[in-house]
Enzyme design. Structure first.
Site, PDB file in Angstrom:
ATOM      1  N   ARG A 188       0.851  -1.197   0.000  1.00 26.97           N
ATOM      2  CA  ARG A 188       0.000   0.000   0.000  1.00 26.97           C
ATOM      3  C   ARG A 188       0.888   1.250   0.000  1.00 26.97           C
ATOM      4  O   ARG A 188       1.963   1.263   0.618  1.00 26.97           O
ATOM      5  CB  ARG A 188      -0.834  -0.040   1.276  1.00 26.97           C
ATOM      6  CG  ARG A 188      -1.848   1.082   1.441  1.00 26.97           C
ATOM      7  CD  ARG A 188      -3.027   0.893   0.583  1.00 26.97           C
ATOM      8  NE  ARG A 188      -4.157   1.705   1.021  1.00 26.97           N
ATOM      9  CZ  ARG A 188      -5.167   2.029   0.223  1.00 26.97           C
ATOM     10  NH1 ARG A 188      -5.200   1.620  -1.039  1.00 26.97           N
ATOM     11  NH2 ARG A 188      -6.178   2.736   0.677  1.00 26.97           N
ATOM     12  N   THR A 236      -9.992   0.295  -9.353  1.00 32.60           N
ATOM     13  CA  THR A 236      -8.986  -0.613  -8.807  1.00 32.60           C
ATOM     14  C   THR A 236      -9.029  -1.811  -9.741  1.00 32.60           C
ATOM     15  O   THR A 236      -9.902  -1.898 -10.587  1.00 32.60           O
ATOM     16  CB  THR A 236      -9.422  -0.950  -7.362  1.00 32.60           C
ATOM     17  OG1 THR A 236      -9.359   0.231  -6.573  1.00 32.60           O
ATOM     18  CG2 THR A 236      -8.642  -2.048  -6.710  1.00 32.60           C
ATOM     19  N   THR A 261      -4.111  -0.700  -7.174  1.00 40.63           N
ATOM     20  CA  THR A 261      -4.944   0.442  -7.564  1.00 40.63           C
ATOM     21  C   THR A 261      -4.159   1.745  -7.655  1.00 40.63           C
ATOM     22  O   THR A 261      -3.090   1.883  -7.050  1.00 40.63           O
ATOM     23  CB  THR A 261      -6.078   0.621  -6.513  1.00 40.63           C
ATOM     24  OG1 THR A 261      -6.995   1.607  -6.950  1.00 40.63           O
ATOM     25  CG2 THR A 261      -5.543   1.019  -5.149  1.00 40.63           C
ATOM     26  N   ASN A 316      -6.330   4.208  -7.048  1.00 47.12           N
ATOM     27  CA  ASN A 316      -7.518   4.731  -6.377  1.00 47.12           C
ATOM     28  C   ASN A 316      -8.557   5.120  -7.425  1.00 47.12           C
ATOM     29  O   ASN A 316      -9.223   4.250  -7.950  1.00 47.12           O
ATOM     30  CB  ASN A 316      -7.204   5.875  -5.424  1.00 47.12           C
ATOM     31  CG  ASN A 316      -8.404   6.175  -4.529  1.00 47.12           C
ATOM     32  OD1 ASN A 316      -9.215   5.278  -4.320  1.00 47.12           O
ATOM     33  ND2 ASN A 316      -8.529   7.375  -4.020  1.00 47.12           N
ATOM     34  N   ASP A 365      -7.987   8.218   0.460  1.00 46.06           N
ATOM     35  CA  ASP A 365      -8.433   7.128   1.334  1.00 46.06           C
ATOM     36  C   ASP A 365      -8.150   7.427   2.803  1.00 46.06           C
ATOM     37  O   ASP A 365      -8.602   6.706   3.686  1.00 46.06           O
ATOM     38  CB  ASP A 365      -7.773   5.809   0.930  1.00 46.06           C
ATOM     39  CG  ASP A 365      -8.472   5.175  -0.263  1.00 46.06           C
ATOM     40  OD1 ASP A 365      -9.533   5.679  -0.678  1.00 46.06           O
ATOM     41  OD2 ASP A 365      -7.963   4.175  -0.786  1.00 46.06           O
ATOM     42  N   SER A 401     -10.208  -0.821   1.114  1.00 46.48           N
ATOM     43  CA  SER A 401     -11.273  -1.834   1.100  1.00 46.48           C
ATOM     44  C   SER A 401     -10.877  -3.064   0.299  1.00 46.48           C
ATOM     45  O   SER A 401     -11.705  -3.962   0.106  1.00 46.48           O
ATOM     46  CB  SER A 401     -12.538  -1.257   0.452  1.00 46.48           C
ATOM     47  OG  SER A 401     -13.085  -0.254   1.247  1.00 46.48           O
ATOM     48  N   GLY A 409     -13.784  -1.698  -6.955  1.00 48.34           N
ATOM     49  CA  GLY A 409     -15.085  -1.124  -6.617  1.00 48.34           C
ATOM     50  C   GLY A 409     -15.113  -0.348  -5.320  1.00 48.34           C
ATOM     51  O   GLY A 409     -16.177  -0.154  -4.740  1.00 48.34           O
ATOM     52  N   GLY A 410     -13.942   0.108  -4.827  1.00 50.15           N
ATOM     53  CA  GLY A 410     -13.934   0.889  -3.581  1.00 50.15           C
ATOM     54  C   GLY A 410     -14.653   0.107  -2.499  1.00 50.15           C
ATOM     55  O   GLY A 410     -14.462  -1.097  -2.361  1.00 50.15           O
TER      56      GLY A 410
HETATM   57  N1  GLY Z   1      -8.491   2.956  -3.112  1.00 53.23           N
HETATM   58  C1  GLY Z   1      -9.350   1.873  -3.012  1.00 53.23           C
HETATM   59  C2  GLY Z   1      -9.065   1.008  -1.850  1.00 53.23           C
HETATM   60  O1  GLY Z   1      -7.943   0.960  -1.425  1.00 53.23           O
HETATM   61  O2  GLY Z   1      -9.924   0.374  -1.324  1.00 53.23           O
END
Ligand code: GLY
Length: 550
Positions: free
Chosen positions: A78, A356, A374, A376, A398, A428, A449-450
């Protein structure tokens, strides 16, 4: 679906991704003796070229690996907040969240320090087969970037849809809008020579090049020239992390998923634990009863996501409690089967965005990778670091820009997810494995899909376990989404929408149904048939991906 088959069967290995060229590259690596990690690295680099809305070098994500002997690990690559980031970074003098340039979504200040190259390097070094060099795994991507590839209808449409963002920055406009702002059409060739040169440098000098070499210098210089936050030191200091996956169970099946800083794993397990106490099979897959129970489980898990979700290296996240059966029993006891629980009755909140991409690989030995990564938003911040061809993320959205203020995706953010230097924003993303009762791998699944990612994975899992669907049906079936706030059930448009009778029955229970806007997610999954060992892959008919094997 652009004519590609949505499901595939193969005896040895399988790849499912959102883009057919990338899938083909992964299958080729498997066929030539690579393992699931080798193939995943090649697919990740390929998607950075062929699926630029989400595939990336300039973003980050999570790779879940399960080996045939049952050992599993999660690689967290991340993004991190730059060292200069502060808690109130995105508030204007009046205390309002800055929208547009300078805020967490658009432009140079929106990016976290990218993790993808480091994450792939860690996976390859620790878990690759050793049969493929780093340079070999990057090469198919480099060649596609250099020679170009014909844009499918879906890719061309995606570029046109985001013309406003892609047209903001000359470098981005030059590459992704065909230099003239008019954009590409289906069948046009997208060439990315700068990206090809970046990939060439990574091949020659190894992954640290991205963090300490010419690419790092280009990125940091471009940031400095344009008011961005990421410095050479931020890049140099970036490190991915290995974490133990979260482990839970659903009706006797072990479920492995992503730990914090993703909320995906704990929210998924919390919902599954709640639902385990209800007879969903008897309710039926398309019944108001089932949708009511799903929404009530979702509402509760998303309230906890909002309250507790954060980077565990900065804030303790009580995952053991949240994923415990006892905790779920307490939540379940307060679900009224006849009435929706208004969200306001639950504690306050937190959360995050949608573009994503997920891919998954199973190799001939049964090693499996589920990877979600992703930028984002689609095409991230819209910025391509000058001379690199690398699109940069807008993952800073985020984080909590301001507690209680919804982000672009309507998610309310919590205090624990506040911005701090080097912290990872809450996610997510939910790469997931489900095992058979004998402990062998049954299926893998994940989605973009966030916030809807978590609920997409939930519904695929319950479709298979409770409703006996095959993988393809489970992925294709209509989905709903509830995220605690706003207090409404989201549905899908068209044939995947809920029948009028079901909507009326949900309304009678007190649910508000939001107008359906767009399909939810683009799930990719692979299932292993127990008797034959055949790998069955399915790519979501909502997208234009491909599952293929050998
Ligand atoms: N940016 C989407 C996620 O990390 O869930």
């Amino acid at each position: 679906m652009n004519g590609a088959p949505a499901a595939a069967r193969a005896p040895h290995g399988m790849v499912a991704s959102a883009e057919p060229l990338a899938t083909g590259i992964g299958v080729d690596v498997l066929r030539r003796g690579g393992n699931a990690v080798d193939a995943a690295v090649a697919v990740a680099f390929a998607l950075a070229v062929t699926f630029p809305e989400a595939g990336n070098l300039g973003g980050g994500g999570f790779l879940l690996l399960r080996r045939r002997d049952g050992r599993a690990t999660a690689i967290d690559y991340r993004e991190t907040a730059p060292a200069r980031a502060t808690r109130t970074l995105y508030l204007d003098p009046g205390g309002q969240v800055i929208r547009g340039e300078g805020g967490p979504l658009v432009g140079y200040r929106a990016s976290g320090v990218p993790g993808t190259v480091a994450g792939m390097a860690l996976a390859w070094r620790r878990y690759g087969s050793g049969r493929f060099s780093w340079a070999q795994l990057i090469d198919p991507a480099r060649r596609l970037a250099l020679a170009g590839f014909p844009l499918s209808r879906a890719r061309a449409a995606s570029l046109r849809d985001r013309r406003d963002l892609l047209g903001r920055y000359p470098e981005t406009r030059r590459i992704f809008l065909n230099g003239n702002g008019a954009g590409f059409r289906e069948g046009d060739t997208l060439r990315q020579p700068d990206l090809a040169r970046t990939l060439r440098r990574l091949q020659r000098h190894g992954p640290r090049e991205f963090y300490e070499g010419e690419t790092a210098r280009a990125l940091a210089d471009d940031m400095a020239r344009n008011g961005g936050l990421i410095t050479a030191a931020d890049l140099r200091d970036y490190r991915p992390k290995e974490r133990p996956p979260l482990r839970g169970s659903y009706r006797g099946h072990t479920v492995l998923s992503m730990p914090p800083p993703s909320s995906g794993g704990f929210a998924l397990l919390e919902m599954l634990n709640v639902l385990e106490g209800f007879d969903l099979r008897a309710a039926g897959p398309a019944s108001a009863e089932r949708y009511h129970l799903l929404a009530e489980a979702m509402r509760r898990a998303f309230a906890d996501r909002a309250e507790y979700g954060a980077d565990p290296d900065f804030v303790p996240v009580p995952t053991a409690r949240l994923t415990g059966k006892r905790y779920a029993a307490g939540l379940r006891a307060r679900i009224d089967r006849a009435r929706a629980t208004p969200s306001a009755r639950r504690r306050p909140p937190a959360a995050e965005a949608t573009q994503t991409t997920h891919f998954t690989v199973i190799d001939r030995d049964g090693d499996a990778v589920a990877n979600t990564y992703t930028l984002n938003g689609a095409y991230g911040s819209g910025v391509v670091a000058r001379g690199t061809g690398v699109l940069l993320n807008n993952e800073m959205d985020d984080f909590t820009a301001k507690p209680g203020v919804p982000n672009l995706f309507g998610l309310i953010q919590g205090e624990r997810n506040a911005i701090a230097p080097k912290k990872r924003p809450l996610s997510s993303m939910t790469p997931t494995f489900v095992l058979r009762k004998d402990g062998s791998l049954w299926f893998t699944v994940g989605s973009p899909g966030g916030p809807t990612i978590i609920n997409t994975v939930l519904q695929v899992v319950t479709n298979i376990i409770d409703h006996g669907m095959d993988l393809r049906q489970a992925i294709a079936a209509p989905r709903v989404h509830h995220q605690w706030l706003p207090d409404e059930i989201r549905t899908e448009p068209g044939a995947r929408g809920l029948p009028d009778g079901v909507r009326r029955a949900l309304a009678a229970r007190g649910h508000k149904i939001a107008p359906a806007t767009r399909p939810m997610g683009d799930a990719q999954g692979i299932l292993i048939e127990p008797e034959t060992g055949v790998r069955v892959g399915a790519s979501d008919p909502r997208g234009s991906g491909l599952a293929a094997g050998y």
